[in-house]
Write a protein that holds these residues in place. Structure first.
Motif, PDB file in Angstrom:
ATOM      1  N   PHE A 371       0.827  -1.212   0.000  1.00  0.00           N
ATOM      2  CA  PHE A 371       0.000   0.000   0.000  1.00  0.00           C
ATOM      3  C   PHE A 371       0.864   1.267   0.000  1.00  0.00           C
ATOM      4  N   LYS A 372       2.013   1.195   0.641  1.00  0.00           N
ATOM      5  CA  LYS A 372       2.939   2.332   0.595  1.00  0.00           C
ATOM      6  C   LYS A 372       3.388   2.590  -0.843  1.00  0.00           C
ATOM      7  N   LYS A 373       3.647   1.512  -1.570  1.00  0.00           N
ATOM      8  CA  LYS A 373       4.055   1.646  -2.962  1.00  0.00           C
ATOM      9  C   LYS A 373       2.901   2.160  -3.828  1.00  0.00           C
ATOM     10  N   ALA A 374       1.683   1.739  -3.479  1.00  0.00           N
ATOM     11  CA  ALA A 374       0.515   2.241  -4.213  1.00  0.00           C
ATOM     12  C   ALA A 374       0.373   3.746  -4.026  1.00  0.00           C
ATOM     13  N   ASP A 375       0.606   4.210  -2.809  1.00  0.00           N
ATOM     14  CA  ASP A 375       0.550   5.657  -2.547  1.00  0.00           C
ATOM     15  C   ASP A 375       1.659   6.394  -3.290  1.00  0.00           C
ATOM     16  N   LYS A 376       2.857   5.796  -3.294  1.00  0.00           N
ATOM     17  CA  LYS A 376       3.990   6.414  -3.972  1.00  0.00           C
ATOM     18  C   LYS A 376       3.747   6.497  -5.479  1.00  0.00           C
ATOM     19  N   ALA A 377       3.043   5.508  -6.017  1.00  0.00           N
ATOM     20  CA  ALA A 377       2.711   5.502  -7.446  1.00  0.00           C
ATOM     21  C   ALA A 377       1.574   6.458  -7.777  1.00  0.00           C
ATOM     22  N   ASN A 378       0.961   7.041  -6.730  1.00  0.00           N
ATOM     23  CA  ASN A 378      -0.163   7.972  -6.902  1.00  0.00           C
ATOM     24  C   ASN A 378      -1.347   7.291  -7.592  1.00  0.00           C
ATOM     25  N   ALA A 379      -1.558   6.017  -7.269  1.00  0.00           N
ATOM     26  CA  ALA A 379      -2.654   5.256  -7.873  1.00  0.00           C
ATOM     27  C   ALA A 379      -4.002   5.743  -7.346  1.00  0.00           C
ATOM     28  N   ASP A 380      -5.017   5.624  -8.201  1.00  0.00           N
ATOM     29  CA  ASP A 380      -6.370   6.046  -7.799  1.00  0.00           C
ATOM     30  C   ASP A 380      -7.088   4.956  -6.998  1.00  0.00           C
ATOM     31  N   PHE A 381      -6.826   3.693  -7.360  1.00  0.00           N
ATOM     32  CA  PHE A 381      -7.496   2.569  -6.690  1.00  0.00           C
ATOM     33  C   PHE A 381      -6.478   1.464  -6.398  1.00  0.00           C
ATOM     34  N   ALA A 382      -6.813   0.645  -5.401  1.00  0.00           N
ATOM     35  CA  ALA A 382      -6.067  -0.595  -5.162  1.00  0.00           C
ATOM     36  C   ALA A 382      -7.024  -1.760  -5.378  1.00  0.00           C
ATOM     37  N   ILE A 383      -6.576  -2.749  -6.124  1.00  0.00           N
ATOM     38  CA  ILE A 383      -7.298  -4.022  -6.223  1.00  0.00           C
ATOM     39  C   ILE A 383      -6.632  -4.974  -5.232  1.00  0.00           C
ATOM     40  N   ILE A 384      -7.407  -5.519  -4.330  1.00  0.00           N
ATOM     41  CA  ILE A 384      -6.854  -6.335  -3.245  1.00  0.00           C
ATOM     42  C   ILE A 384      -7.178  -7.806  -3.493  1.00  0.00           C
ATOM     43  N   LEU A 385      -6.127  -8.607  -3.486  1.00  0.00           N
ATOM     44  CA  LEU A 385      -6.262 -10.055  -3.634  1.00  0.00           C
ATOM     45  C   LEU A 385      -5.646 -10.719  -2.403  1.00  0.00           C
ATOM     46  N   ALA A 386      -6.520 -11.341  -1.594  1.00  0.00           N
ATOM     47  CA  ALA A 386      -6.054 -12.067  -0.409  1.00  0.00           C
ATOM     48  C   ALA A 386      -6.834 -13.382  -0.343  1.00  0.00           C
ATOM     49  N   GLU A 387      -6.622 -14.138   0.708  1.00  0.00           N
ATOM     50  CA  GLU A 387      -7.227 -15.465   0.817  1.00  0.00           C
ATOM     51  C   GLU A 387      -8.748 -15.410   0.733  1.00  0.00           C
ATOM     52  N   GLU A 388      -9.351 -14.454   1.458  1.00  0.00           N
ATOM     53  CA  GLU A 388     -10.817 -14.366   1.465  1.00  0.00           C
ATOM     54  C   GLU A 388     -11.354 -14.103   0.066  1.00  0.00           C
ATOM     55  N   GLU A 389     -10.725 -13.147  -0.677  1.00  0.00           N
ATOM     56  CA  GLU A 389     -11.187 -12.822  -2.028  1.00  0.00           C
ATOM     57  C   GLU A 389     -11.031 -14.025  -2.964  1.00  0.00           C
ATOM     58  N   LEU A 390      -9.918 -14.748  -2.832  1.00  0.00           N
ATOM     59  CA  LEU A 390      -9.684 -15.890  -3.712  1.00  0.00           C
ATOM     60  C   LEU A 390     -10.695 -17.005  -3.454  1.00  0.00           C
ATOM     61  N   ASN A 391     -10.976 -17.269  -2.175  1.00  0.00           N
ATOM     62  CA  ASN A 391     -11.931 -18.334  -1.828  1.00  0.00           C
ATOM     63  C   ASN A 391     -13.327 -18.022  -2.359  1.00  0.00           C
ATOM     64  N   ASN A 392     -13.690 -16.742  -2.404  1.00  0.00           N
ATOM     65  CA  ASN A 392     -15.029 -16.339  -2.849  1.00  0.00           C
ATOM     66  C   ASN A 392     -15.073 -15.943  -4.324  1.00  0.00           C
ATOM     67  N   LYS A 393     -13.935 -16.119  -5.023  1.00  0.00           N
ATOM     68  CA  LYS A 393     -13.825 -15.742  -6.431  1.00  0.00           C
ATOM     69  C   LYS A 393     -14.246 -14.292  -6.638  1.00  0.00           C
ATOM     70  N   GLN A 394     -13.727 -13.422  -5.779  1.00  0.00           N
ATOM     71  CA  GLN A 394     -14.029 -11.994  -5.845  1.00  0.00           C
ATOM     72  C   GLN A 394     -12.727 -11.194  -5.721  1.00  0.00           C
ATOM     73  N   ILE A 395     -12.864  -9.894  -5.913  1.00  0.00           N
ATOM     74  CA  ILE A 395     -11.756  -8.976  -5.648  1.00  0.00           C
ATOM     75  C   ILE A 395     -12.301  -7.790  -4.861  1.00  0.00           C
ATOM     76  N   SER A 396     -11.421  -7.113  -4.153  1.00  0.00           N
ATOM     77  CA  SER A 396     -11.814  -5.896  -3.438  1.00  0.00           C
ATOM     78  C   SER A 396     -11.175  -4.696  -4.122  1.00  0.00           C
ATOM     79  N   ILE A 397     -11.961  -3.633  -4.223  1.00  0.00           N
ATOM     80  CA  ILE A 397     -11.453  -2.378  -4.803  1.00  0.00           C
ATOM     81  C   ILE A 397     -11.514  -1.307  -3.727  1.00  0.00           C
ATOM     82  N   LYS A 398     -10.351  -0.714  -3.460  1.00  0.00           N
ATOM     83  CA  LYS A 398     -10.277   0.324  -2.440  1.00  0.00           C
ATOM     84  C   LYS A 398      -9.851   1.647  -3.063  1.00  0.00           C
TER      85      LYS A 398
END
Length: 422
Positions: A371-398
């Motif tokens: 997330f620090k690197k995402a801030d440094k890149a000045n990104a507008d959104f983060a797509i989050i892939l973790a165990e919960e998202e993978l198990n549910n075949k979903q992604i999180s957008i922050k």
């Protein structure tokens, strides 16, 4: 003695943090050219030295003092291009392009001149230019002005002035040269070393001297306009009429002669008061005799070049930085499975949303580090892939810039969501 490696003086690196501005500006300029019916042409940065001698003129500062020239293994003299019109004309002749009708081309690239580096003036510099072959109508000259004017308006530039003049035909210019030589010879004792040298080689360039001690002498010199032939005056009047029709303001500068021998009739410069002595950001004019002079069939032509370094310097001076209006996403993935999935998702995003900038983390650090690197890149959104998202075949957008709360959804819904944001 230091072993540190460094660039050649006057030849500068353009680092990643600066290149976004360069790329954005180049795209704006290229898109404008294309909308006016111009097509891209690319020529070598190395030409035979004689190409520039025939085009620019032996008695110019460029040929006499500034070209990077060497003899190759075959004994032929070669030079890095100090400007690009000569190379474009050589290409037109070699490939007989004017035979197919009027040619409207634009170019981009590095030029090289061995001169003293200073603010806005470098030994390697970059130009974008446009050339039109096959028409002598003043409407063509005016269209080139319209292109540059449209660019300045798009960039919201201020404090810029269009200066125009006519050099007349080669015959009227030769007649004026004789009068000018006679005038400055009478006042030779007042000339500086540069102007004394130019009196023999290129007397019109004395009019362009920046030596303040010579200004009164230059102001009292005979005016070129008084020696211009009737047809060229008519061409100039028509040119001014077109500018006025498009409501493009201009000033007539009778001392504007340009530094290259090939110009005739219309010459112009876009200048600014915001860059000190390096005031010209774009310049050009008509060169109706150059194609024939370089060995081709007679073909009228006109063009201009703008200096990218100076234009960018002006944008920065006026706080008008050109930025991309594009969303960016940083993919944050935790674990081996997530890293694999992140590549699949990135590829799908690239295919579905080609204008989206995607940063896919490759350091495989912790969530906090990513997330620090995402801030440094000045990104507008983060797509989050973790165990919960993978198990549910979903992604999180922050959202990373305060646009809302984190959402979890299917990839299909995520693509639709991002399309809406774009």
């Amino acid at each position: 003695m230091s072993n540190k490696i460094s660039a050649v003086r006057g030849m500068n690196d353009c680092l990643p943090q600066d290149c976004d501005l360069w790329l954005s500006l180049e795209k704006i300029i290229f898109d404008i050219f294309i909308t006016y019916g111009f097509k891209n042409i690319r020529t070598p940065i190395v030409e035979k030295t004689n190409t520039f001698c025939r085009a620019i003129g032996q008695a110019t500062d460029i040929v006499e003092k500034e070209m990077y020239t060497w003899t190759d293994a075959s004994g032929e003299s070669l030079s890095l291009r100090p400007e690009n019109t000569a190379g474009i004309v050589r290409a037109m002749i070699e490939h007989n392009l004017p035979r197919t009708g009027i040619q409207k081309v634009f170019y981009q690239g590095a030029m090289f001149r061995h001169e003293r580096p200073q603010k806005g003036r470098y030994r390697q510099f970059h130009q974008i230019g446009a050339e039109v072959f096959g028409t002598d109508n003043a409407k063509t000259d005016a269209e080139l002005i319209a292109i540059t004017y449209a660019l300045w308006q798009h960039l919201c530039l201020k404090n810029i002035t269009l200066e125009i003049n006519t050099l007349g035909s080669s015959e009227s210019r030769a007649n004026y040269r004789k009068v000018l030589v006679e005038y400055f010879t009478k006042h030779k004792s007042q000339l500086d070393a540069d102007s004394t040298r130019r009196l023999k080689t290129n007397p019109l360039r004395i009019l362009d001297s920046k030596n303040t001690n010579l200004q009164t002498l230059i102001d009292n010199a005979p005016k070129l306009i008084e020696y211009v032939d009737k047809s060229c005056i008519q061409h100039f009047e028509q040119f001014k009429t077109y500018l006025e029709c498009m409501h493009i303001p201009y000033v007539i500068n009778t001392r504007l002669v340009r530094g290259l021998d090939y110009y005739n009739r219309t010459v112009f410069e876009w200048t600014t008061t915001d860059l000190g002595t390096q005031s010209t950001i774009c310049a050009g004019g008509r060169y109706d005799n150059l194609v024939e002079q370089m060995g081709g069939k007679a073909c009228p032509a006109v063009g201009f070049a703008l200096g990218l370094e100076r234009l960018i310097l002006l944008l920065k001076t006026q706080s008008l930085l050109t930025t991309k209006n594009t969303l960016s996403i940083y993919i944050v993935a935790l674990g081996d499975k997530a890293q694999l999935k992140s590549l699949q998702i990135a590829e799908q995003l690239h295919k579905t949303l080609p204008n989206l900038i995607i940063y896919n983390d490759i350091a495989m650090g912790s969530f906090k580090a990513q997330f620090k690197k995402a801030d440094k890149a000045n990104a507008d959104f983060a797509i989050i892939l973790a165990e919960e998202e993978l198990n549910n075949k979903q992604i999180s957008i922050k959202p990373l810039k305060g646009q809302g709360k984190q959402k979890t959804m299917s990839l299909t819904n995520a693509l639709n969501y991002l399309k809406e944001q774009l």
